[in-house]
Design an enzyme around this catalytic site. Structure first.
Site, PDB file in Angstrom:
ATOM      1  N   SER A 245      -4.179   7.253  -0.808  1.00 45.80           N
ATOM      2  CA  SER A 245      -5.098   6.462   0.021  1.00 45.80           C
ATOM      3  C   SER A 245      -5.159   6.877   1.482  1.00 45.80           C
ATOM      4  O   SER A 245      -6.028   6.400   2.220  1.00 45.80           O
ATOM      5  CB  SER A 245      -4.728   4.982  -0.044  1.00 45.80           C
ATOM      6  OG  SER A 245      -5.129   4.466  -1.287  1.00 45.80           O
TER       7      SER A 245
ATOM      8  N   LYS B 244      -8.440   8.092   2.595  1.00 48.59           N
ATOM      9  CA  LYS B 244      -9.523   7.156   2.950  1.00 48.59           C
ATOM     10  C   LYS B 244      -9.865   7.236   4.437  1.00 48.59           C
ATOM     11  O   LYS B 244     -10.986   6.930   4.838  1.00 48.59           O
ATOM     12  CB  LYS B 244      -9.124   5.720   2.566  1.00 48.59           C
ATOM     13  CG  LYS B 244      -8.993   5.513   1.044  1.00 48.59           C
ATOM     14  CD  LYS B 244      -8.357   4.162   0.717  1.00 48.59           C
ATOM     15  CE  LYS B 244      -8.188   3.960  -0.786  1.00 48.59           C
ATOM     16  NZ  LYS B 244      -7.439   2.726  -1.115  1.00 48.59           N
TER      17      LYS B 244
ATOM     18  N   TYR C 200     -13.702  10.468  -5.727  1.00 51.39           N
ATOM     19  CA  TYR C 200     -12.631   9.633  -5.167  1.00 51.39           C
ATOM     20  C   TYR C 200     -11.248  10.059  -5.696  1.00 51.39           C
ATOM     21  O   TYR C 200     -10.288  10.205  -4.925  1.00 51.39           O
ATOM     22  CB  TYR C 200     -12.923   8.164  -5.484  1.00 51.39           C
ATOM     23  CG  TYR C 200     -11.798   7.225  -5.147  1.00 51.39           C
ATOM     24  CD1 TYR C 200     -11.556   6.826  -3.835  1.00 51.39           C
ATOM     25  CD2 TYR C 200     -10.957   6.738  -6.152  1.00 51.39           C
ATOM     26  CE1 TYR C 200     -10.506   5.978  -3.528  1.00 51.39           C
ATOM     27  CE2 TYR C 200      -9.907   5.881  -5.859  1.00 51.39           C
ATOM     28  CZ  TYR C 200      -9.684   5.507  -4.546  1.00 51.39           C
ATOM     29  OH  TYR C 200      -8.646   4.673  -4.252  1.00 51.39           O
TER      30      TYR C 200
ATOM     31  N   TYR D  31      -3.100  -2.889   3.367  1.00 53.35           N
ATOM     32  CA  TYR D  31      -3.539  -3.929   2.420  1.00 53.35           C
ATOM     33  C   TYR D  31      -2.942  -5.291   2.777  1.00 53.35           C
ATOM     34  O   TYR D  31      -2.951  -5.663   3.935  1.00 53.35           O
ATOM     35  CB  TYR D  31      -3.207  -3.524   0.968  1.00 53.35           C
ATOM     36  CG  TYR D  31      -3.431  -2.064   0.719  1.00 53.35           C
ATOM     37  CD1 TYR D  31      -4.723  -1.543   0.786  1.00 53.35           C
ATOM     38  CD2 TYR D  31      -2.390  -1.189   0.470  1.00 53.35           C
ATOM     39  CE1 TYR D  31      -4.958  -0.195   0.595  1.00 53.35           C
ATOM     40  CE2 TYR D  31      -2.610   0.163   0.274  1.00 53.35           C
ATOM     41  CZ  TYR D  31      -3.898   0.650   0.339  1.00 53.35           C
ATOM     42  OH  TYR D  31      -4.126   1.980   0.159  1.00 53.35           O
TER      43      TYR D  31
ATOM     44  N   VAL E 296      -0.168   5.484  -2.174  1.00 54.65           N
ATOM     45  CA  VAL E 296       0.816   5.213  -3.238  1.00 54.65           C
ATOM     46  C   VAL E 296       1.658   6.436  -3.600  1.00 54.65           C
ATOM     47  O   VAL E 296       2.585   6.329  -4.402  1.00 54.65           O
ATOM     48  CB  VAL E 296       0.210   4.628  -4.540  1.00 54.65           C
ATOM     49  CG1 VAL E 296      -0.154   3.169  -4.400  1.00 54.65           C
ATOM     50  CG2 VAL E 296      -0.920   5.459  -5.079  1.00 54.65           C
TER      51      VAL E 296
HETATM   52  N1  GLN Z   1      -5.665   6.766  -6.082  1.00 52.56           N
HETATM   53  C1  GLN Z   1      -5.051   5.502  -5.869  1.00 52.56           C
HETATM   54  C2  GLN Z   1      -5.839   4.394  -6.533  1.00 52.56           C
HETATM   55  O1  GLN Z   1      -7.030   4.379  -6.421  1.00 52.56           O
HETATM   56  C3  GLN Z   1      -4.923   5.246  -4.403  1.00 52.56           C
HETATM   57  C4  GLN Z   1      -4.310   3.901  -4.079  1.00 52.56           C
HETATM   58  C5  GLN Z   1      -3.353   3.941  -2.925  1.00 52.56           C
HETATM   59  O2  GLN Z   1      -2.896   4.986  -2.493  1.00 52.56           O
HETATM   60  N2  GLN Z   1      -2.989   2.773  -2.475  1.00 52.56           N
HETATM   61  O3  GLN Z   1      -5.299   3.538  -7.173  1.00 52.56           O
END
Ligand code: GLN
Length: 303
Positions: A63, A66, A190, A238, A256
């Site tokens: 993420s 992003k 994505y 988050y 993650v």
């Molecule tokens: N690729 C992961 C997902 O979409 C990214 C989520 C994350 O890093 N929090 O679940």
């Protein structure tokens, strides 16, 4: 200030930690990563870089990508992006679908999954995912001044095969008219952006454009840097964003894969990696490490 010595102390402290968190096992390729790994790297405003532990070892940025996608989308669409995605913290898990129904398919912010899928969709705008990914990689490579940064195809594939929650989010967005591309196209892009790999050394360098200091790559305007940092601060972790702001006091974005990019405006770009996550899906020891760094250096956006 002796950053190298501070990093050595942090490394020693985290290496004694009995609880290293748990790896993200919903992406099978990530479930195999050793929670014993730890790396950290800091680029200072004067351009010097200090690193410790596994800072040269690549990991999946997930993420954190992003942020780069958001920078591209704001460059492409400007404020029109905000008709499709909000700017408020969600207070819910990164992959939650709950709010999306209440709020008619407009995700709360660009850093939760639903919002990030909209951002990717907006930049994709009918082009082949390959073109979008090429543009994103060019941006990141320019930011890091490193052409070796690449996508790990097996991680992208692993998530495409198991990413049912993200498919649910994409179809839901599409049903509300907030996804221009077919869900599998937007998600193909994505999942591949999430599968970009970087080491802490590369990630810290790629974050320099958000530092707002002279002599570093300037890929977006100073006004936009402030906005991106504001979103990282309020939404980058988050439902753990408030806690991160309280403990660290700096804008940060987690993934993650266990990485976190943290910006000390005017002072430093910081990357940390420890694959074990806390209950909110943010790196457990990574958070503790940047908390220690902020305390030792006095870096904070809150004075
Ligand atoms: N690729 C992961 C997902 O979409 C990214 C989520 C994350 O890093 N929090 O679940």
């Amino acid at each position: 200030m002796d950053i190298a010595a501070i990093l050595r102390d942090i490394h020693e402290t985290v290496s004694q930690s009995p609880d290293r968190g748990t790896v993200a096992d919903y992406i099978p390729e990530l479930a195999r990563i050793d929670t014993g790994r730890f790396g950290m790297s800091v680029v200072l405003a004067d351009g010097t870089q200090h690193s410790v532990g596994d800072a040269a070892r690549p990991f999946s940025i997930q993420s954190i990508s992003k942020i780069f996608a958001l920078a591209l989308a704001l460059g492409r669409l400007g404020d029109r992006l905000w008709t499709r995605v909000g700017r408020e913290p969600s207070g819910l898990a990164f992959n939650s679908i709950l709010q999306l129904e209440h709020e008619a398919g407009i995700p709360r912010n660009p850093l939760i999954n639903a919002g990030a899928i909209v951002v990717t969709d907006a930049v994709l705008a009918g082009n082949a995912p390959r073109e979008y990914l090429g543009e994103l990689l060019r941006f990141i490579r320019a930011a890091a001044e490193d052409d070796a940064i690449h996508i790990n195809e097996s991680i992208a594939l692993s998530e495409s095969e198991t990413g049912h929650r993200n498919f649910a989010l994409a179809h839901f967005l599409r049903a509300h008219g907030n996804l221009q591309n077919a869900p599998h196209m937007a998600l193909g892009a994505y999942f591949h952006q999430c599968a970009i790999e970087m080491s802490c050394e590369q990630l810290a360098r790629s974050g320099r454009f958000l530092m707002g200091a002279q002599g570093h790559p300037r890929l977006v305007s100073p006004g936009r840097v402030r906005r991106i940092n504001a979103l990282m601060m309020t939404c980058g972790h988050y439902d753990g964003s408030g806690d991160f702001a309280y403990r660290v006091g700096l804008p940060g974005k987690s993934g993650v894969g266990g990485g976190i990019l943290v910006i000390a405006p005017g002072r430093a770009s910081i990357a940390v990696w420890s694959p074990g996550l806390n209950a909110q899906g943010n790196s457990k020891l990574g958070t503790e490490a940047v908390e220690m760094l902020a305390r030792r250096t006095g870096w904070s956006v809150f004075g």
